[in-house]
Design a protein around this motif. Structure first.
Motif, PDB file in Angstrom:
ATOM      1  N   GLN A 166       0.769  -1.317  -0.082  1.00 57.72           N
ATOM      2  CA  GLN A 166      -0.023   0.111   0.086  1.00 57.72           C
ATOM      3  C   GLN A 166       0.622   1.380  -0.132  1.00 57.72           C
ATOM      4  OE1 GLN A 166      -2.926   0.181   3.162  1.00 57.72           O
ATOM      5  NE2 GLN A 166      -4.056   1.507   1.889  1.00 57.72           N
ATOM      6  N   ALA A 167       0.894   2.013  -1.064  1.00 52.02           N
ATOM      7  CA  ALA A 167       1.582   3.266  -1.241  1.00 52.02           C
ATOM      8  C   ALA A 167       0.839   4.312  -0.453  1.00 52.02           C
ATOM      9  CB  ALA A 167       1.909   3.406  -2.677  1.00 52.02           C
ATOM     10  N   PRO A 168       1.379   5.230  -0.202  1.00 52.98           N
ATOM     11  CA  PRO A 168       0.527   6.650   0.312  1.00 52.98           C
ATOM     12  C   PRO A 168      -0.608   7.071  -0.505  1.00 52.98           C
ATOM     13  CG  PRO A 168       2.979   7.118   0.582  1.00 52.98           C
ATOM     14  CD  PRO A 168       2.769   5.714  -0.326  1.00 52.98           C
ATOM     15  N   GLN A 169      -1.706   7.061  -0.018  1.00 54.24           N
ATOM     16  CA  GLN A 169      -2.989   7.554  -0.615  1.00 54.24           C
ATOM     17  C   GLN A 169      -3.276   6.605  -1.762  1.00 54.24           C
ATOM     18  OE1 GLN A 169      -1.992  11.599  -1.495  1.00 54.24           O
ATOM     19  NE2 GLN A 169      -2.601  12.335   0.440  1.00 54.24           N
ATOM     20  N   LYS A 170      -3.044   5.468  -1.498  1.00 51.85           N
ATOM     21  CA  LYS A 170      -3.626   4.402  -2.652  1.00 51.85           C
ATOM     22  C   LYS A 170      -4.009   3.207  -1.905  1.00 51.85           C
ATOM     23  CE  LYS A 170      -0.548   5.541  -6.597  1.00 51.85           C
ATOM     24  NZ  LYS A 170       0.329   5.351  -7.427  1.00 51.85           N
TER      25      LYS A 170
ATOM     26  N   ALA B  48       6.269   1.620  -0.735  1.00 51.76           N
ATOM     27  CA  ALA B  48       5.077   1.197   0.010  1.00 51.76           C
ATOM     28  C   ALA B  48       5.163   0.390   1.172  1.00 51.76           C
ATOM     29  CB  ALA B  48       4.268   0.602  -0.812  1.00 51.76           C
TER      30      ALA B  48
ATOM     31  N   THR C 175      11.237   1.774   1.056  1.00 51.67           N
ATOM     32  CA  THR C 175      11.432   3.278   0.510  1.00 51.67           C
ATOM     33  C   THR C 175      12.464   3.346  -0.498  1.00 51.67           C
ATOM     34  OG1 THR C 175      10.849   4.257   2.496  1.00 51.67           O
ATOM     35  CG2 THR C 175      11.661   5.665   0.796  1.00 51.67           C
TER      36      THR C 175
END
Length: 115
Positions: free
Chosen positions: A39-43, A91, A112
């Protein structure tokens, strides 16, 4: 009760490699399908790779040819070898165990990819 503990995340430069590991407690590992999600930021969380109890594998198109999932049923461990990493791979990576719809998740390990 099953516990999944991930390790191996960290900071890596573009083009680099990391190997993630997930150790499962309990006795159902060898009959379960295992997967890695991220899970990536805001995804939304997305499937990265899965390996069935029989050893069949499947990968997201975005990681095919770069990532390899494997399992060791003696050590109750599933690995994700990640090569040629790029910033889009940044993620939180989660380990997943699925036994006929009974699903467990690890707490995740952060990857990262950055200069």
């Amino acid at each position: 009760q099953v516990q999944l503990v991930e390790s191996g995340g960290g900071l890596v430069q573009p083009g680099g490699s990391l190997r993630l590991s997930c150790v499962a407690s309990g006795t159902i590992f060898r009959v379960s399908d295992m997967g890695w999600y991220r899970q990536a930021p805001q995804k939304a969380r997305e499937l990265v790779a899965v390996i069935t109890s029989g050893g069949s594998t499947n990968y997201a198109d975005s990681v095919k040819g770069r990532f390899t999932i494997s399992r060791d049923n003696v050590k109750n461990t599933v690995l994700l070898q990640m090569n040629s990493l790029n910033p889009e791979d940044t993620a939180i990576y989660y380990c997943n165990l699925n036994l006929y719809g009974l699903v467990y998740w690890g707490k995740g390990t952060l990857v990262t990819v950055s200069d």
